[in-house]
Motif scaffolding. Structure first.
Motif, PDB file in Angstrom:
ATOM      1  N   VAL A  81       0.862  -1.179   0.000  1.00 25.10           N
ATOM      2  CA  VAL A  81       0.000   0.000   0.000  1.00 25.10           C
ATOM      3  C   VAL A  81       0.902   1.233   0.000  1.00 25.10           C
ATOM      4  N   PRO A  82       0.680   2.180  -0.914  1.00 22.13           N
ATOM      5  CA  PRO A  82       1.561   3.356  -0.964  1.00 22.13           C
ATOM      6  C   PRO A  82       1.720   4.079   0.370  1.00 22.13           C
ATOM      7  N   GLY A  84       1.964   2.853   3.158  1.00 24.27           N
ATOM      8  CA  GLY A  84       2.832   2.074   4.034  1.00 24.27           C
ATOM      9  C   GLY A  84       4.272   2.007   3.570  1.00 24.27           C
ATOM     10  N   ALA A  85       4.604   2.713   2.486  1.00 23.84           N
ATOM     11  CA  ALA A  85       5.963   2.681   1.951  1.00 23.84           C
ATOM     12  C   ALA A  85       6.948   3.312   2.937  1.00 23.84           C
ATOM     13  N   VAL A  86       8.134   2.707   3.020  1.00 20.18           N
ATOM     14  CA  VAL A  86       9.207   3.205   3.875  1.00 20.18           C
ATOM     15  C   VAL A  86      10.486   3.301   3.040  1.00 20.18           C
ATOM     16  N   ALA A  87      11.508   3.851   3.641  1.00 22.06           N
ATOM     17  CA  ALA A  87      12.791   4.001   2.948  1.00 22.06           C
ATOM     18  C   ALA A  87      13.225   2.680   2.333  1.00 22.06           C
ATOM     19  N   GLY A  88      13.633   2.745   1.080  1.00 22.96           N
ATOM     20  CA  GLY A  88      14.051   1.561   0.338  1.00 22.96           C
ATOM     21  C   GLY A  88      12.983   1.018  -0.584  1.00 22.96           C
ATOM     22  N   ASP A  89      11.762   1.489  -0.459  1.00 20.01           N
ATOM     23  CA  ASP A  89      10.675   1.031  -1.327  1.00 20.01           C
ATOM     24  C   ASP A  89      10.645   1.837  -2.624  1.00 20.01           C
ATOM     25  N   VAL A  90      10.060   1.236  -3.638  1.00 15.17           N
ATOM     26  CA  VAL A  90       9.956   1.846  -4.959  1.00 15.17           C
ATOM     27  C   VAL A  90       8.561   2.439  -5.128  1.00 15.17           C
ATOM     28  N   LEU A  91       8.516   3.691  -5.568  1.00 15.44           N
ATOM     29  CA  LEU A  91       7.245   4.368  -5.845  1.00 15.44           C
ATOM     30  C   LEU A  91       7.088   4.510  -7.352  1.00 15.44           C
ATOM     31  N   LEU A  92       5.891   4.243  -7.850  1.00 13.94           N
ATOM     32  CA  LEU A  92       5.560   4.483  -9.255  1.00 13.94           C
ATOM     33  C   LEU A  92       4.560   5.625  -9.311  1.00 13.94           C
ATOM     34  N   PHE A  93       4.767   6.516 -10.276  1.00 19.03           N
ATOM     35  CA  PHE A  93       3.949   7.715 -10.394  1.00 19.03           C
ATOM     36  C   PHE A  93       3.216   7.745 -11.718  1.00 19.03           C
ATOM     37  N   ARG A  94       2.003   8.268 -11.682  1.00 19.50           N
ATOM     38  CA  ARG A  94       1.252   8.569 -12.909  1.00 19.50           C
ATOM     39  C   ARG A  94       1.029  10.081 -12.888  1.00 19.50           C
ATOM     40  N   PRO A 100      -1.298   5.550 -17.482  1.00 22.06           N
ATOM     41  CA  PRO A 100      -0.452   4.539 -16.841  1.00 22.06           C
ATOM     42  C   PRO A 100       0.690   5.195 -16.047  1.00 22.06           C
ATOM     43  N   ALA A 101       1.203   4.476 -15.076  1.00 24.17           N
ATOM     44  CA  ALA A 101       2.390   4.937 -14.351  1.00 24.17           C
ATOM     45  C   ALA A 101       3.558   4.977 -15.332  1.00 24.17           C
ATOM     46  N   ARG A 102       4.378   6.038 -15.220  1.00 29.07           N
ATOM     47  CA  ARG A 102       5.511   6.142 -16.135  1.00 29.07           C
ATOM     48  C   ARG A 102       6.768   6.733 -15.515  1.00 29.07           C
ATOM     49  N   HIS A 103       6.809   6.836 -14.203  1.00 29.11           N
ATOM     50  CA  HIS A 103       8.009   7.320 -13.533  1.00 29.11           C
ATOM     51  C   HIS A 103       8.161   6.549 -12.231  1.00 29.11           C
ATOM     52  N   CYS A 104       9.404   6.380 -11.784  1.00 31.43           N
ATOM     53  CA  CYS A 104       9.633   5.679 -10.528  1.00 31.43           C
ATOM     54  C   CYS A 104      10.748   6.348  -9.750  1.00 31.43           C
ATOM     55  N   ALA A 105      10.747   6.080  -8.458  1.00 31.11           N
ATOM     56  CA  ALA A 105      11.760   6.611  -7.551  1.00 31.11           C
ATOM     57  C   ALA A 105      11.902   5.641  -6.386  1.00 31.11           C
ATOM     58  N   ILE A 106      12.970   5.809  -5.633  1.00 31.60           N
ATOM     59  CA  ILE A 106      13.190   5.009  -4.435  1.00 31.60           C
ATOM     60  C   ILE A 106      13.054   5.932  -3.236  1.00 31.60           C
ATOM     61  N   LEU A 107      12.150   5.583  -2.351  1.00 31.05           N
ATOM     62  CA  LEU A 107      11.949   6.370  -1.135  1.00 31.05           C
ATOM     63  C   LEU A 107      13.220   6.236  -0.304  1.00 31.05           C
ATOM     64  N   TYR A 137       1.486   3.524  -7.262  1.00 34.96           N
ATOM     65  CA  TYR A 137       1.789   2.201  -6.721  1.00 34.96           C
ATOM     66  C   TYR A 137       3.049   2.292  -5.868  1.00 34.96           C
ATOM     67  N   ALA A 138       3.209   1.324  -5.004  1.00 28.37           N
ATOM     68  CA  ALA A 138       4.428   1.201  -4.210  1.00 28.37           C
ATOM     69  C   ALA A 138       4.808  -0.276  -4.138  1.00 28.37           C
ATOM     70  N   PHE A 139       6.096  -0.521  -4.116  1.00 27.34           N
ATOM     71  CA  PHE A 139       6.621  -1.883  -4.095  1.00 27.34           C
ATOM     72  C   PHE A 139       7.822  -1.964  -3.172  1.00 27.34           C
ATOM     73  N   ALA A 140       7.988  -3.118  -2.545  1.00 27.48           N
ATOM     74  CA  ALA A 140       9.156  -3.383  -1.715  1.00 27.48           C
ATOM     75  C   ALA A 140      10.053  -4.363  -2.466  1.00 27.48           C
ATOM     76  N   PHE A 141      11.343  -4.213  -2.280  1.00 28.77           N
ATOM     77  CA  PHE A 141      12.274  -5.203  -2.819  1.00 28.77           C
ATOM     78  C   PHE A 141      12.026  -6.526  -2.102  1.00 28.77           C
ATOM     79  N   PRO A 142      12.300  -7.651  -2.739  1.00 30.09           N
ATOM     80  CA  PRO A 142      11.947  -8.958  -2.171  1.00 30.09           C
ATOM     81  C   PRO A 142      12.432  -9.234  -0.754  1.00 30.09           C
ATOM     82  N   GLU A 143      13.600  -8.788  -0.380  1.00 31.31           N
ATOM     83  CA  GLU A 143      14.107  -9.120   0.956  1.00 31.31           C
ATOM     84  C   GLU A 143      13.536  -8.245   2.048  1.00 31.31           C
TER      85      GLU A 143
END
Length: 147
Positions: A81-82, A84-94, A100-107, A137-143
């Motif tokens: 959930v965006p 709930g994103a914390v440092a190290g997570d990936v954010l996608l922006f529209r 569609p989302a077309r930009h990303c950053a790392i919090l 959108y927000a995503f966490a790296f697998p680990e």
């Protein structure tokens, strides 16, 4: 969004600070775009990338109208959930509603993100209200630990 405790993804992204913008590139110190930055951080954390991105134009996401950026992230990262994103997570922006989302950053910390954008170098900038409004959108790296 709150800061984590200096996750590996943030440390890796910080190594890319100052890298010039170069569309479709992903080479620290030489050039990268926003996706190239995330790809480079992935390589720094895990080694080999899980898939090579296809060639894409600067307006690729909007031209196709498909959420290909989101779909690729879902294949390799853990969607969160965006809010709930914390440092190290990936954010996608529209940038437009229903686009569609077309930009990303790392919090990178409380109210900060690291990203690459056209005409600039990879930089750590404030996650201003404008940017927050455009998080799709927000995503966490697998680990990353489960939240």
């Amino acid at each position: 969004m709150s800061a984590g405790d200096d996750p590996a993804a943030v440390r890796e992204a910080q190594r890319w600070l100052g890298t010039p913008y170069l569309h479709q590139a992903s080479l620290r110190g030489v050039g990268c775009d926003c996706l190239g930055l995330v790809r480079g951080v992935w390589r720094g954390l895990y080694g080999v990338e899980p898939e090579a991105p296809p060639p894409y134009a600067p307006d690729w996401a909007e031209a196709g109208g498909q959420e290909s950026f989101r779909d690729a992230a879902r294949r390799h990262l853990r969607e969160i959930v965006p809010s709930g994103a914390v440092a190290g997570d990936v954010l996608l922006f529209r940038f437009r509603p229903c686009a569609p989302a077309r930009h990303c950053a790392i919090l990178s910390g409380d109210g900060l993100m690291i990203h690459a954008h056209d005409g600039a170098v990879v930089a750590e900038v404030a996650l201003t209200r404008w940017w927050r409004r455009h998080v799709a959108y927000a995503f966490a790296f697998p680990e990353a630990a489960h939240r």
